[in-house]
Design a protein around this motif. Structure first.
Motif, mmCIF file in Angstrom:
data_model
loop_
_atom_site.group_PDB
_atom_site.id
_atom_site.type_symbol
_atom_site.label_atom_id
_atom_site.label_comp_id
_atom_site.label_asym_id
_atom_site.label_seq_id
_atom_site.Cartn_x
_atom_site.Cartn_y
_atom_site.Cartn_z
ATOM 1 N N CYS A 1 0.778 -1.211 0.057
ATOM 2 C CA CYS A 1 -0.014 -0.056 0.002
ATOM 3 C C CYS A 1 0.731 1.008 -0.154
ATOM 4 O O CYS A 1 1.809 1.252 0.647
ATOM 5 N N CYS B 1 -0.264 3.135 3.838
ATOM 6 C CA CYS B 1 0.300 2.530 5.044
ATOM 7 C C CYS B 1 1.620 1.764 4.905
ATOM 8 O O CYS B 1 2.037 1.307 6.178
ATOM 9 N N CYS C 1 -6.225 -1.722 -0.240
ATOM 10 C CA CYS C 1 -5.583 -2.054 1.001
ATOM 11 C C CYS C 1 -6.698 -2.367 1.906
ATOM 12 O O CYS C 1 -7.812 -1.711 2.474
#
Ligand SMILES: [Zn+2]
Length: 173
Positions: A38, A41, A52
């Protein structure tokens, strides 16, 4: 572009709309293990998905990931539903915790990757090998070529790893 192949005589296909799996198996075809990371994050995810699971961001990069881990759980198949597997029973379906990202984002989490137990050259494991593997066995990924542009990721015993003295197995006869 869609991918078509056969594995143990069974037809396999990935539709051209399934862009995440096309990308995943393109790396597998080159015998490389990549996962989506991702961009928001930085967590990896498996299986390939459009967003995600932790923060819902749809953007990701494909990054190489070390394909090693330990068996989290398994199923030993004695009665194959698919006729193609009948000649290979008993065989193991493994759920493997990758070492990478284990315990994140919570201590119970891991990237858990499904595959069959195979020999190092990607053939379904013979019965004497099946008996040696249980929860905790250290494994590494291998790839079984299924046709142009497609290889199936599987697991084999990691010969270079320290193995548990007695991996946990279901009670046997
Ligand atoms: Zn995220």
């Amino acid at each position: 572009m869609s991918v078509q192949a056969t594995y143990l005589g069974m037809p396999l296909a990935i539709d051209d709309l399934d862009v995440e799996n096309l990308a995943y198996f393109k790396h597998c075809a080159a015998h490389n293990f990549h996962l989506q990371r991702c961009v928001a994050c930085n967590l990896l995810r498996y299986p390939p998905t459009t967003a995600c699971p932790w923060c819902m961001n749809p953007k990701s990069d494909w990054v190489p990931v070390e394909a090693k881990g330990a068996v989290h759980s398994y199923t030993e198949v004695h009665h194959a539903i698919q006729p193609a597997f009948k000649a290979h029973t008993p065989y193991l379906v493994l759920l493997v915790d990758l070492d990478t990202q284990k315990g994140k984002p919570t201590k119970e989490e891991a990237l858990r990757v499904v595959g069959n137990l195979t020999t190092p050259d990607g053939k379904l494991a013979p019965p004497d090998m099946v008996k040696k593997v249980g929860v905790g066995t250290r494994v590494r990924m291998v790839f079984a070529d299924a046709g142009p542009g497609l290889a199936i990721p599987h697991w084999t015993i990691d010969e270079s790893a320290q193995q548990p003295a007695r991996p946990w197995r279901y009670p046997q006869e």
